[in-house]
Design a protein around this motif. Structure first.
Motif, mmCIF file in Angstrom:
data_model
loop_
_atom_site.group_PDB
_atom_site.id
_atom_site.type_symbol
_atom_site.label_atom_id
_atom_site.label_comp_id
_atom_site.label_asym_id
_atom_site.label_seq_id
_atom_site.Cartn_x
_atom_site.Cartn_y
_atom_site.Cartn_z
ATOM 1 N N HIS A 283 -8.130 -13.193 -9.317
ATOM 2 C CA HIS A 283 -8.085 -13.491 -8.387
ATOM 3 C C HIS A 283 -6.948 -13.038 -7.241
ATOM 4 N N GLY A 284 -6.643 -13.898 -6.147
ATOM 5 C CA GLY A 284 -5.352 -12.799 -5.734
ATOM 6 C C GLY A 284 -5.380 -11.649 -4.983
ATOM 7 N N GLY A 285 -5.809 -10.745 -5.086
ATOM 8 C CA GLY A 285 -5.558 -9.517 -4.835
ATOM 9 C C GLY A 285 -4.514 -8.830 -5.278
ATOM 10 N N GLY A 286 -3.942 -7.790 -4.734
ATOM 11 C CA GLY A 286 -2.976 -6.709 -5.189
ATOM 12 C C GLY A 286 -1.507 -8.296 -5.240
ATOM 13 N N ARG A 287 -1.595 -8.703 -4.218
ATOM 14 C CA ARG A 287 0.029 -9.559 -4.222
ATOM 15 C C ARG A 287 0.144 -11.088 -5.760
ATOM 16 N N GLY A 288 -1.718 -11.341 -5.325
ATOM 17 C CA GLY A 288 -1.263 -12.051 -6.750
ATOM 18 C C GLY A 288 -1.067 -11.548 -8.080
ATOM 19 N N GLN A 289 -0.586 -10.021 -8.053
ATOM 20 C CA GLN A 289 -0.588 -10.075 -9.435
ATOM 21 C C GLN A 289 1.088 -9.153 -8.516
ATOM 22 N N PHE A 290 2.073 -9.294 -7.895
ATOM 23 C CA PHE A 290 2.753 -9.091 -7.513
ATOM 24 C C PHE A 290 3.789 -10.499 -8.598
ATOM 25 N N SER A 291 3.015 -11.887 -8.600
ATOM 26 C CA SER A 291 3.827 -12.907 -9.320
ATOM 27 C C SER A 291 2.978 -13.237 -10.126
ATOM 28 N N GLN B 141 7.386 0.254 0.944
ATOM 29 C CA GLN B 141 6.415 -1.076 1.400
ATOM 30 C C GLN B 141 5.951 -1.722 0.890
ATOM 31 N N TRP B 142 4.878 -1.190 -0.145
ATOM 32 C CA TRP B 142 4.204 -2.205 -1.551
ATOM 33 C C TRP B 142 5.443 -2.071 -2.559
ATOM 34 N N SER B 143 6.023 -1.458 -3.179
ATOM 35 C CA SER B 143 6.726 -1.780 -4.314
ATOM 36 C C SER B 143 7.948 -2.035 -3.648
ATOM 37 N N TYR C 235 6.073 0.187 -10.974
ATOM 38 C CA TYR C 235 6.117 0.511 -9.915
ATOM 39 C C TYR C 235 4.905 1.015 -9.133
ATOM 40 N N CYS C 236 4.489 1.627 -7.895
ATOM 41 C CA CYS C 236 3.679 2.222 -7.031
ATOM 42 C C CYS C 236 3.241 3.186 -7.174
ATOM 43 N N PRO C 237 2.008 3.989 -8.365
ATOM 44 C CA PRO C 237 2.497 5.428 -8.022
ATOM 45 C C PRO C 237 1.915 5.816 -7.044
ATOM 46 N N ASN C 238 0.950 5.129 -5.145
ATOM 47 C CA ASN C 238 0.310 4.990 -4.179
ATOM 48 C C ASN C 238 1.275 4.805 -3.871
ATOM 49 N N GLU C 239 1.794 4.954 -2.441
ATOM 50 C CA GLU C 239 1.923 4.181 -1.081
ATOM 51 C C GLU C 239 1.790 3.838 -0.486
ATOM 52 N N THR C 240 0.447 3.109 -0.219
ATOM 53 C CA THR C 240 -0.750 3.010 1.025
ATOM 54 C C THR C 240 0.293 3.171 2.544
ATOM 55 N N VAL C 241 0.684 2.133 2.763
ATOM 56 C CA VAL C 241 0.889 2.385 3.940
ATOM 57 C C VAL C 241 1.976 3.591 4.204
ATOM 58 N N ALA D 44 2.160 -0.828 -13.426
ATOM 59 C CA ALA D 44 1.409 0.092 -11.693
ATOM 60 C C ALA D 44 0.537 -0.826 -11.733
ATOM 61 N N ASP D 45 0.681 -0.192 -9.974
ATOM 62 C CA ASP D 45 0.047 -1.103 -9.106
ATOM 63 C C ASP D 45 -0.523 0.162 -8.406
ATOM 64 N N MET D 46 -1.100 0.331 -8.942
ATOM 65 C CA MET D 46 -2.984 1.077 -8.823
ATOM 66 C C MET D 46 -3.635 0.701 -7.755
ATOM 67 N N SER D 47 -3.273 -0.046 -7.009
ATOM 68 C CA SER D 47 -4.464 -0.751 -5.830
ATOM 69 C C SER D 47 -4.666 0.366 -5.024
ATOM 70 N N SER D 48 -4.211 1.660 -4.440
ATOM 71 C CA SER D 48 -5.068 2.267 -3.375
ATOM 72 C C SER D 48 -5.111 3.240 -4.291
ATOM 73 N N ASN D 49 -4.790 3.772 -5.528
ATOM 74 C CA ASN D 49 -4.978 4.790 -6.128
ATOM 75 C C ASN D 49 -5.833 5.075 -8.151
ATOM 76 N N GLN E 249 -10.309 -3.949 -2.815
ATOM 77 C CA GLN E 249 -10.296 -3.607 -1.493
ATOM 78 C C GLN E 249 -10.022 -1.444 -1.061
ATOM 79 N N LYS E 250 -9.447 -0.730 -1.847
ATOM 80 C CA LYS E 250 -9.123 0.100 -1.079
ATOM 81 C C LYS E 250 -10.450 0.788 -2.070
ATOM 82 N N ASN E 251 -10.214 1.155 -3.319
ATOM 83 C CA ASN E 251 -10.818 1.662 -4.052
ATOM 84 C C ASN E 251 -12.497 1.365 -4.877
HETATM 85 C C1 PLP Z 1 -3.533 -3.185 -0.431
HETATM 86 C C2 PLP Z 1 -1.961 -3.099 -1.516
HETATM 87 C C3 PLP Z 1 -1.549 -4.359 -2.467
HETATM 88 C C4 PLP Z 1 -1.656 -6.007 -1.499
HETATM 89 O O1 PLP Z 1 -3.381 -6.435 -1.792
HETATM 90 P P1 PLP Z 1 -3.762 -8.055 -0.894
HETATM 91 O O2 PLP Z 1 -4.697 -7.902 -2.240
HETATM 92 O O3 PLP Z 1 -3.805 -7.117 -0.364
HETATM 93 O O4 PLP Z 1 -2.869 -8.553 -2.105
HETATM 94 C C5 PLP Z 1 -0.286 -4.045 -2.925
HETATM 95 N N1 PLP Z 1 -0.345 -2.853 -3.377
HETATM 96 C C6 PLP Z 1 -0.814 -1.882 -2.640
HETATM 97 C C7 PLP Z 1 -0.543 -0.556 -3.180
HETATM 98 C C8 PLP Z 1 -1.220 -2.047 -2.074
HETATM 99 O O5 PLP Z 1 -2.376 -1.002 -1.200
#
Ligand code: PLP
Length: 364
Positions: A73-81, A101-103, A151-157, A174-179, A198-200
């Motif tokens: 649960h908790g999306g990407g930010r949940g994993q930050f914690s 921004q994300w890293s 690190y974050c291999p793809n900075e979504t913002v 690695a935060d691969m939320s967007s790649n 919610q990205k890929n």
């Molecule tokens: C969208 C995104 C997040 C945050 O995801 P949430 O589900 O909103 O917490 C974190 N890291 C990256 C790289 C993102 O693109």
């Protein structure tokens, strides 16, 4: 209604074929007469779905046997914690590379939870006359002890992607939320990979975690049960009720990926889509992109209009042409076209045609 192409950065478009199948199955899944979201996560039907989804992801990413796949649960930010919670212990330290921004947000959360002394933050973006590129430091001969490097291999913002592998003596997180699933990667190079879905992958809320077994044998444990990787592992990601509908849709997206040729095929299409769009941006003199070629994201293409007073007209006319959600993130401004796996080449072609036409009507 004529075709709408949705360039939203997230929640993002899902494959049309998956949405069509899901809508057919919405109220009657597998002839059960009920929706998949209305059945027990412990039913044999859902258990079959969940293990099939995991098997599919393992195959797509070639996940080695000594890695666990968790649906959390908790999306990407949940994993930050969760990463800090599970790996830092009482006096651990960690290194965070900041490339956008994300890293940066991940590092801030780590500082909040573990204290500034525990987190070594390294800015890896260099700015050459307004053009950004990533310069990775050498970690050779570093004998500092870190529990992990994040690190974050793809900075979504920011539209910055790091294609180089990180070579360092610590487990790489690695935060691969967007790649994730957008190109081939060697999972064995990582200690842990996570991605908000919610990205890929599917609907928001779900997070996928791929973690190497031995990292779950540390003496420290998360303070929070629902963030605890070991509890998640020992309970097949069902320590509490998982986001079942999101899991179902993720599984359908994995099946779609397998049917369309897997990650290799997707990488080819993604490369072609991104090249087409950057080529349009570079060639007209009407648009600009401020990321060095080697770090231009294949998933999130950021661009600016040379005359920013035309921004509103651009967005309005694009929307009228069925090209939606092109506004850049509020922090960086400008435009952003997110072209994840689900975006077909036709969507990129439609955007390029519109951009050419807009440029010719408003200047050149
Ligand atoms: C969208 C995104 C997040 C945050 O995801 P949430 O589900 O909103 O917490 C974190 N890291 C990256 C790289 C993102 O693109």
């Amino acid at each position: 209604m004529s075709a709408v192409y949705n360039f939203c950065a997230g929640p993002a478009m899902l494959p049309k074929a998956v949405m069509a199948k899901a809508s057919q199955e919405f109220v009657d899944w597998q002839g059960m007469g009920v929706s998949v979201m209305e059945i027990s996560h412990r039913s044999k039907e859902f258990m079959a779905l969940s293990s099939e989804a995991e098997a599919s992801l393992r195959k797509l990413m070639d996940v080695p046997d000594n890695y666990r796949v968790l649906f959390m649960h908790g999306g990407g930010r949940g994993q930050f914690s969760a990463v800090v919670n599970n790996f830092m212990g009482n006096n651990g330290r960690a290194k965070y590379l900041v490339s956008g921004q994300w890293s940066k947000a991940a590092a801030e959360e780590a500082v909040k939870l573990a204290g500034a002394d525990a987190i070594d933050v390294v800015d890896v973006v260099s700015d050459d006359n307004g053009v950004k590129s990533v310069v990775l430091p050498s970690f050779e001969g570093q004998d500092d002890e870190y529990r992990y490097l994040h690190y974050c291999p793809n900075e979504t913002v920011d539209g910055i992607e790091i294609f180089e592998d990180i070579d360092c003596p610590w487990p790489v997180v690695a935060d691969m939320s967007s790649n994730i699933l957008s190109r081939k990667i060697d999972v064995s190079r990582y200690g842990l990979i996570y991605a908000g879905a919610q990205k890929n992958i599917g609907p928001s809320g779900l997070a996928i975690v791929i973690v190497r077994d031995d990292l779950l044998n540390l003496p420290t444990l998360s303070q929070s049960s629902i963030m605890d990787y070991r509890l998640a592992r020992d309970n097949d990601s069902m320590y509490n009720t998982p986001p079942t509908y999101a899991w179902y849709l993720a599984g359908e997206v994995f099946k779609w990926l397998e049917q369309t040729g897997g990650v290799d095929a997707m990488e080819q299409v993604n490369t072609a889509k991104a090249e087409r769009l950057y080529q349009c941006i570079d060639s007209l003199g009407f648009y600009g992109n401020k990321v060095a070629a080697a770090n231009r994201s294949r998933m999130n293409v950021t661009f600016q209009l040379a005359d920013e007073s035309l921004n509103e007209a651009f967005l309005k006319e694009a929307e009228a042409s069925g090209l939606v959600a092109l506004k850049g993130h509020r922090i960086v401004g400008g435009m952003r076209a997110s072209i994840y796996n689900a975006m077909p080449m036709e969507g990129v072609e439609a955007l390029v045609s519109f951009m050419e036409d807009f440029a010719s009507r408003h200047g050149n």
